[in-house]
Design an enzyme around this catalytic site. Sequence first.
Site, PDB file in Angstrom:
ATOM      1  N   ALA A 117       0.792  -1.225   0.000  1.00 22.99           N
ATOM      2  CA  ALA A 117       0.000   0.000   0.000  1.00 22.99           C
ATOM      3  C   ALA A 117       0.828   1.280   0.000  1.00 22.99           C
ATOM      4  O   ALA A 117       0.261   2.364   0.019  1.00 22.99           O
ATOM      5  CB  ALA A 117      -0.933   0.003   1.223  1.00 22.99           C
ATOM      6  N   ASN A 186       1.183  -4.513   7.686  1.00 24.17           N
ATOM      7  CA  ASN A 186       2.278  -5.003   6.848  1.00 24.17           C
ATOM      8  C   ASN A 186       3.163  -3.854   6.377  1.00 24.17           C
ATOM      9  O   ASN A 186       4.351  -4.042   6.124  1.00 24.17           O
ATOM     10  CB  ASN A 186       1.716  -5.748   5.631  1.00 24.17           C
ATOM     11  CG  ASN A 186       1.244  -7.148   5.978  1.00 24.17           C
ATOM     12  OD1 ASN A 186       1.895  -7.866   6.714  1.00 24.17           O
ATOM     13  ND2 ASN A 186       0.097  -7.533   5.457  1.00 24.17           N
ATOM     14  N   HIS A 216      -1.199   6.444   5.123  1.00 25.43           N
ATOM     15  CA  HIS A 216       0.134   6.082   5.598  1.00 25.43           C
ATOM     16  C   HIS A 216       1.057   7.259   5.331  1.00 25.43           C
ATOM     17  O   HIS A 216       1.163   7.741   4.191  1.00 25.43           O
ATOM     18  CB  HIS A 216       0.679   4.847   4.862  1.00 25.43           C
ATOM     19  CG  HIS A 216      -0.167   3.625   5.008  1.00 25.43           C
ATOM     20  ND1 HIS A 216      -0.246   2.902   6.181  1.00 25.43           N
ATOM     21  CD2 HIS A 216      -0.980   2.989   4.116  1.00 25.43           C
ATOM     22  CE1 HIS A 216      -1.062   1.877   6.003  1.00 25.43           C
ATOM     23  NE2 HIS A 216      -1.517   1.913   4.768  1.00 25.43           N
TER      24      HIS A 216
END
Length: 265
Positions: A117, A186, A216
Amino acid sequence: MSTVRKVGIVGWGAIGRVVGTALAEGRVGGAELVCVVDNRPLGEAAPARQATFEEALETCDLIVEAAGQGVVREWGERVLESGTDLLIASTGALTDEDLAKRLLAAGPGRVYFTGGAVGGLDLLQAARSLGPLDEVRLTTTKLPSTLEQPWMDEDLLARMRSATGPVVVMTGTAREVPVKFPKSTNVAASVALAVGDLDTVRVQVVADPAAHHTRHLIEASGAHGAYRFEVAHLPDPGNPATSQVVPYAVLRSLAALAGRTGQIL
């Protein structure tokens, strides 16, 4: 003429379905879907035959892990020792340093990791060659419901469920946090893999009822430069703990392994 990669997918969930369907439809040149491994009977749901792990190792030269960290721990070395390459989506398993060392040392199969991602990991990996990064921070913000875990006490769960704004759920290193959120972080392990040090990466997990996009933020600095990457993704509707873009990151990695020209490496 280059050979066609014979691919087996482990896991027919939010990631595996997208990746397997694209392979079955011929959308990744140089790669074909040979089989699917899953612990549930899939029947007509899978576009290739369902196989056991042992059968997959006999018929495939590349296994795509899309089933969670437990598969990496249980099968990772056996895949590589069989001579089959392994593409790992659940990088959180690499917070176990002993496992990481064993996977990197195993062969003759080769192990690869997808960035999932986030972007910028290739640049961080390159920058690390100039010298260690002094400070690396990752802030991950998700919907509260996707972050609830069995170990949480009633007070924390109540604060998350009644939150009207961001709530810090946990702070720690990339060694500590993914263990507590095995399906949601992850990214922390991927950043640590790029940086080369689990303990350098400081992670903050934030629950936010307004986080309709999973966010993120990576911030890194060292003597040679400073780096900042921020992404915001729609969660996958079938599995809100993962971002919608993740299977397409896996497909991009697959295309590179299959030799597609024009790839950014």
